[in-house]
Design a protein around this motif. Structure first.
Motif, PDB file in Angstrom:
ATOM      1  N   ASP A 140       0.711  -7.850   9.414  1.00  0.00           N
ATOM      2  CA  ASP A 140      -0.276  -8.760  10.002  1.00  0.00           C
ATOM      3  C   ASP A 140      -0.118 -10.177   9.446  1.00  0.00           C
ATOM      4  OD1 ASP A 140      -1.322  -6.714  11.545  1.00  0.00           O
ATOM      5  OD2 ASP A 140      -3.024  -6.329  10.216  1.00  0.00           O
ATOM      6  N   GLU A 141       0.147 -10.294   8.145  1.00  0.00           N
ATOM      7  CA  GLU A 141       0.337 -11.620   7.551  1.00  0.00           C
ATOM      8  C   GLU A 141       1.597 -12.292   8.079  1.00  0.00           C
ATOM      9  OE1 GLU A 141       0.187 -10.903   3.339  1.00  0.00           O
ATOM     10  OE2 GLU A 141      -1.995 -10.623   3.362  1.00  0.00           O
ATOM     11  N   ALA A 142       2.658 -11.514   8.289  1.00  0.00           N
ATOM     12  CA  ALA A 142       3.894 -12.072   8.846  1.00  0.00           C
ATOM     13  C   ALA A 142       3.665 -12.570  10.268  1.00  0.00           C
ATOM     14  CB  ALA A 142       5.007 -11.020   8.817  1.00  0.00           C
ATOM     15  N   TYR A 199      -4.056  13.565  -3.742  1.00  0.00           N
ATOM     16  CA  TYR A 199      -3.597  12.314  -4.362  1.00  0.00           C
ATOM     17  C   TYR A 199      -2.400  11.746  -3.602  1.00  0.00           C
ATOM     18  CZ  TYR A 199      -1.056   9.297  -7.569  1.00  0.00           C
ATOM     19  OH  TYR A 199      -0.350   8.252  -8.106  1.00  0.00           O
ATOM     20  N   GLU A 200      -1.423  12.591  -3.284  1.00  0.00           N
ATOM     21  CA  GLU A 200      -0.230  12.131  -2.572  1.00  0.00           C
ATOM     22  C   GLU A 200      -0.573  11.631  -1.172  1.00  0.00           C
ATOM     23  OE1 GLU A 200       2.352  15.532  -2.959  1.00  0.00           O
ATOM     24  OE2 GLU A 200       3.054  14.880  -4.947  1.00  0.00           O
ATOM     25  N   THR A 201      -1.501  12.306  -0.496  1.00  0.00           N
ATOM     26  CA  THR A 201      -1.941  11.862   0.827  1.00  0.00           C
ATOM     27  C   THR A 201      -2.615  10.493   0.736  1.00  0.00           C
ATOM     28  OG1 THR A 201      -2.229  14.128   1.592  1.00  0.00           O
ATOM     29  CG2 THR A 201      -3.430  12.417   2.800  1.00  0.00           C
ATOM     30  N   LEU A 202      -3.489  10.337  -0.247  1.00  0.00           N
ATOM     31  CA  LEU A 202      -4.170   9.051  -0.428  1.00  0.00           C
ATOM     32  C   LEU A 202      -3.177   7.942  -0.770  1.00  0.00           C
ATOM     33  CD1 LEU A 202      -7.314  10.240  -2.427  1.00  0.00           C
ATOM     34  CD2 LEU A 202      -7.249   9.435  -0.053  1.00  0.00           C
ATOM     35  N   LEU A 203      -2.185   8.267  -1.582  1.00  0.00           N
ATOM     36  CA  LEU A 203      -1.154   7.289  -1.943  1.00  0.00           C
ATOM     37  C   LEU A 203      -0.359   6.848  -0.707  1.00  0.00           C
ATOM     38  CD1 LEU A 203       0.102   5.776  -4.340  1.00  0.00           C
ATOM     39  CD2 LEU A 203       1.667   7.703  -4.607  1.00  0.00           C
ATOM     40  N   ASP A 229      -0.921  -1.173   3.018  1.00  0.00           N
ATOM     41  CA  ASP A 229      -0.214  -2.337   2.480  1.00  0.00           C
ATOM     42  C   ASP A 229       0.825  -2.835   3.479  1.00  0.00           C
ATOM     43  OD1 ASP A 229      -1.645  -2.422   0.116  1.00  0.00           O
ATOM     44  OD2 ASP A 229      -0.108  -1.362  -1.057  1.00  0.00           O
ATOM     45  N   ASP A 230       1.546  -1.906   4.109  1.00  0.00           N
ATOM     46  CA  ASP A 230       2.555  -2.280   5.105  1.00  0.00           C
ATOM     47  C   ASP A 230       1.906  -2.968   6.303  1.00  0.00           C
ATOM     48  OD1 ASP A 230       4.498  -1.189   3.488  1.00  0.00           O
ATOM     49  OD2 ASP A 230       4.712   0.659   4.662  1.00  0.00           O
ATOM     50  N   ILE A 231       0.792  -2.438   6.753  1.00  0.00           N
ATOM     51  CA  ILE A 231       0.079  -3.036   7.897  1.00  0.00           C
ATOM     52  C   ILE A 231      -0.398  -4.441   7.540  1.00  0.00           C
ATOM     53  CG2 ILE A 231      -2.019  -2.869   9.294  1.00  0.00           C
ATOM     54  CD1 ILE A 231      -1.606   0.236   9.165  1.00  0.00           C
TER      55      ILE A 231
END
Length: 118
Positions: free
Chosen positions: A39-41, A22-26, A33-35
Motif C-alpha cells: 500500500d505504501e509503494a 503462534y505460527e498462524t499468528l506469525l 506487513d507485506d500488505i
C-alpha cells in the motif's frame, strides 16, 4: 483456543499459546506487513515489477530483460535512445558493456534509473 496468561500484580503480562497458533499468528502478521508495504509503494506511485521479471534480472542481461518488459524491439530502443541497433545488440549479447553515457541513454529510454542497469 487454549491460551494461558501469566499475570504480575493482577495484570496480564504474557500469553502462552500453542505452537501451531503462534505460527498462524506469525504468518498473518507477516502478511499484514507485506500488505502495508504494498500500500505504501502504491501511494508513492512506485512501479510494481512482476516476480518473473525480477528473477530474470538476476541471471540475464538487464538491458534485454527491461527492453522486453517494456515491450520494445532492439530497433525501437535504439531509436528512442539515439543509439545504433547494433550497439543494443552487442550490449545485450555481452560483446560490449556500454559506457556510462550509453547506459544512461538506454536507462532514460526505458524509464529507469541508471542503477537499474549497472
Amino acid at each position: 483456543m487454549s491460551v494461558q496468561f501469566i499475570e504480575k500484580n493482577g495484570h496480564k503480562q504474557y500469553a502462552v499459546v500453542p505452537v501451531d497458533l503462534y505460527e498462524t499468528l506469525l504468518e498473518k502478521a507477516e502478511m499484514l506487513d507485506d500488505i502495508k508495504a504494498y500500500d505504501e509503494a502504491i501511494k508513492r506511485d512506485e512501479e510494481c515489477i512482476p516476480a518473473d521479471v525480477v528473477y530474470r534480472l538476476l541471471d540475464e542481461n538487464k538491458v534485454r530483460v527491461w527492453r522486453e518488459y517494456r515491450g520494445l524491439t532492439q530497433s525501437e530502443l535504439a531509436k528512442q535512445s539515439g543509439l545504433a541497433q547494433a550497439t543494443i545488440a552487442q550490449i545485450e549479447g555481452g560483446k560490449r558493456t556500454g559506457s556510462i553515457a550509453v547506459l544512461k541513454k538506454i536507462a532514460e529510454a526505458l524509464r529507469l534509473d541508471l542503477d537499474d542497469l549497472a
